[in-house]
Design an enzyme around this catalytic site. Structure first.
Site, PDB file in Angstrom:
ATOM      1  N   ARG A 284       0.825  -1.202   0.000  1.00  0.00           N
ATOM      2  CA  ARG A 284       0.000   0.000   0.000  1.00  0.00           C
ATOM      3  C   ARG A 284       0.863   1.258   0.000  1.00  0.00           C
ATOM      4  O   ARG A 284       0.690   2.155  -0.836  1.00  0.00           O
ATOM      5  CB  ARG A 284      -0.878  -0.034   1.244  1.00  0.00           C
ATOM      6  N   THR A 285       1.807   1.304   0.932  1.00  0.00           N
ATOM      7  CA  THR A 285       2.671   2.484   1.043  1.00  0.00           C
ATOM      8  C   THR A 285       3.521   2.642  -0.222  1.00  0.00           C
ATOM      9  O   THR A 285       3.657   3.738  -0.764  1.00  0.00           O
ATOM     10  CB  THR A 285       3.582   2.357   2.285  1.00  0.00           C
TER      11      THR A 285
ATOM     12  N   LYS B 104      23.806 -11.255   1.750  1.00  0.00           N
ATOM     13  CA  LYS B 104      25.140 -11.843   1.585  1.00  0.00           C
ATOM     14  C   LYS B 104      26.106 -11.354   2.659  1.00  0.00           C
ATOM     15  O   LYS B 104      27.315 -11.485   2.519  1.00  0.00           O
ATOM     16  CB  LYS B 104      25.703 -11.497   0.198  1.00  0.00           C
TER      17      LYS B 104
ATOM     18  N   ARG C 235      11.647   1.745   3.557  1.00  0.00           N
ATOM     19  CA  ARG C 235      11.014   1.047   4.671  1.00  0.00           C
ATOM     20  C   ARG C 235      12.074   0.132   5.263  1.00  0.00           C
ATOM     21  O   ARG C 235      12.663  -0.677   4.539  1.00  0.00           O
ATOM     22  CB  ARG C 235       9.835   0.217   4.150  1.00  0.00           C
TER      23      ARG C 235
ATOM     24  N   HIS D  10       6.451   6.242  11.390  1.00  0.00           N
ATOM     25  CA  HIS D  10       5.916   6.199  10.033  1.00  0.00           C
ATOM     26  C   HIS D  10       5.452   7.617   9.717  1.00  0.00           C
ATOM     27  O   HIS D  10       4.261   7.906   9.644  1.00  0.00           O
ATOM     28  CB  HIS D  10       4.748   5.212   9.975  1.00  0.00           C
TER      29      HIS D  10
END
Lengths: 327, 327, 327
Positions: free
Chosen positions: B57-58, B87, B109, B136
């Site tokens: 959504r974001t 890695k 994010r 957020h």
């Protein structure tokens, strides 16, 4: 194969003229990026980044390069899982389909050394973004661009390739270096992770490049004399995931070939340390940053990926370098 | 850190003037979207949505915002698995590389509360799209935009934050609300899922915002009196995946804090129910839709994400709001 | 539902006039692609490819189509895992949110036969890219375009549908063929993988299309007479992943319905073999390539996906075909 198709599959295809053309184009493009002046406009072109193996860094730098030229991108970063290969489709069929879509280039990372063979089924130029145990030709181009920018020449270099010598960047860089004059490549890595004989013979027989592989452990004493002489140290990641040696042997290799500040300290002022990244803290001392010592060039090297890939895309799209060579 | 770099990392950095500027810009942009009139043209700019955790959504609302402004997007929705972090690369190295590419913003994010620290290594503006157990901030901007549109003011509000109070949207919204005057935040949630003391003290000591946390179960009787008074109810999802309490306790919390039509029925006509989404049917009665009751604002709230993120991108790109404040 | 919303959800909605309009548009677009002349310019439009199931081929051809028209794309190729559906969100909520963003179309692949129902919650046109055990209407459009290009007509065809008859492409193609005149569809596949009765009745009752299903094993003798008569053989992949029959039965089906050069040899010169791909080497002889025999049309068929999807997107965006019908 359509002779007009400009595939980019192996550093063996890179002539000195080609490499110089790409480097000159990249230099012009980088200047334009910094000065925010005009760049070639490839609006209307569409490429796909089709990766059978994930490689965020390579994918993002290619996509950034395409967008900065005005081209559009269809990303596919997990083609193995998401494409029909998972349903039993052959790689050949995948390339016959994808290579018949209206695209201007397909940037492909493969998990097998099969891109040369597969490119025959494509009507769209294929640019290798690394293939299996094979090559990573665009990494070699950005490595050479970095050496050219940092040291000023691509001839008469002493280059120490260090670590997992079976990695694609080592193979492609050594091959690309052999297109220039009087370069010496010194391979220093574990006995079981040496570059394969076939490529070594290519250097001797086809390219007359001087190559030395005297340094397998226990040779720490010998090796210590090297650092003072080299122009470029090219570190590489030990690729555990390839499972060539046992986990214990990888741990030993990481310890034996650890790159530390005292090794850097022996190097000449003009010399540079490159690394195709990613690196791990148990392979390279985390204190080694560009702020710590300007000879640490690996982040600048990574950033060079974008202008070099812009130059390469421009050449694939048009068959021309963006500008006459600067030198 | 380059002072010209406009990172967006925490609601604590949002002044009243900044929030009002973004809201005013978003309102102008939303109007232009509806009326299909002209929008700022950021053709030539490239952003990357670099998500260590998936959040469709974001990500989609940011990418839509970028495209509507004419910018290009490099998506990376599974950076943890696909990038070199898998890695053994450090987050710092990832940001040093990515933050040196020619990009106009990186929307990130993170699965850790580390974006503030990592942004120091980037030469490109970093916009947090949520970080670990942290914040957020752009969700808070769209929440405030929604309250402003639906209720008409951002001062003198009584806001009931309800559910999992350790969620990022709760923290960032409460912080952002504290930049306005005479707001009261009431935290109603399970005792083990209360907002941490450090943030609560920030409200008292730095912001003089009135905060109440009287309502932990079993307080159903007390709570019932609340619904009549609040202007905004902010529901949140119980984040099982964070495993702060046991699965059984999450099930109890869902039952204790279930939002049902009878609670809505007690609310004032002008009041609104927000939810950052996604919601689950065992947390919120599925009968509660905008058609059922106009006070259900969560889909309108979600849709506000696009104009708000357009306004924010425009500010990050240019340092300016798109228009003078409307009020 | 907003009557202006041009959803594309089922081949049942395709009239003869619609199909001919799309085919004519696609032909014009394909010519423009080949001759590099002007195409419709949909700059400023944004679509999302929102796939609950991966399907690289379909996604890439849609994204290529969009980019060639100048539109922008927000890819989401793993929506099930990455979207909030994984956190317990209902498909309805997902569509309410996504369908309220400023987008010009959502290309959706669903793992359930639910797109018709979900489209009701969207304010944005939904184009099915295949839904569960349901339909794949845009595949039918490109199949018809291929038949029209290769054979020259869409009436009076004898079409043999062969293999897993419960696959979406079979269902949608047979339905679309029934919009034309005097076509006969012959279904040849394992007894347990026949097309469901409801769709067969639709052909008889609503469309008056002639349909035959006489050929279930062991009928190899009967079947042999077919190849000489058909205009189109439509092969399909056996979809093991749907687990309608046991793994052993799938293996038997693959052997019984293997398509080999001797079957092709019996076919008329003008006849064509189509396959929605991917195919497997144990279903179709790998020697059968377009170079081997021009009647093998499946790669040309796949490539037709791009102009057909360009024509469809243009129609969804504007409500108009790109050009008047060519015939």
């Amino acid at each position: 194969m359509n002779p007009k198709l400009r595939h980019v599959l192996s550093a063996r295809d890179f002539t000195r003229e080609f490499i110089e053309g790409i480097i000159a184009s990249a230099a012009v493009m980088e200047k334009a990026l910094v000065e925010k002046t005009v760049l070639p406009n490839h609006a209307g072109r569409v490429i796909s980044t089709f990766f059978f193996e994930r490689s965020t860094r390579t994918r993002i730098s290619f996509e950034d390069a395409a967008h900065l030229l005005g081209a559009q991108v269809i990303p596919c970063e997990n083609a193995k899982e998401s494409s029909s290969v998972g349903k039993g489709e052959s790689y050949e069929d995948t390339f016959r389909v994808l290579g018949g879509y209206p695209l201007d280039a397909i940037i492909c990372r493969s998990d097998k050394s099969n891109l040369g063979e597969l490119a025959r089924f494509s009507q769209v130029p294929i640019i290798s973004a690394g293939d299996g145990g094979g090559e990573h030709p665009t990494q070699a181009l950005l490595d050479l661009y970095t050496i050219w920018k940092e040291i000023g020449r691509l001839d008469e270099l002493c280059v120490l390739l260090h670590g997992d010598l079976q990695s694609r960047p080592v193979r492609s860089l050594a091959i690309a270096l052999s297109s220039f004059e009087r370069n010496m490549s010194i391979f220093v890595g574990p006995e079981k992770l040496q570059l394969e004989k076939e490529t070594m013979e290519f250097f001797f027989l086809s390219r007359r490049m001087e190559v030395r592989t005297p340094f397998v452990p226990p040779v720490l004493d010998l090796r210590l004399k090297l650092w003072e002489e080299v122009d470029v140290v090219y570190l590489t990641r030990f690729q555990d995931e390839r499972k060539v040696i046992s986990p214990e042997e990888y741990a030993v290799a990481r310890r034996d070939f650890f790159f530390s500040p005292d090794k850097l300290g022996k190097m000449q002022k003009h010399a540079r340390v490159l690394h195709p990244l990613p690196k791990r803290d148990d392979e390279v001392d985390p204190a080694l940053t560009p702020e710590f010592d300007h000879r640490i060039a690996w982040f600048r090297q990574a950033h060079n990926g974008v202008p070099v890939r812009m130059a390469l895309l421009h050449w694939v799209f048009t068959g021309e370098f963006y500008n006459p060579p600067l030198w």
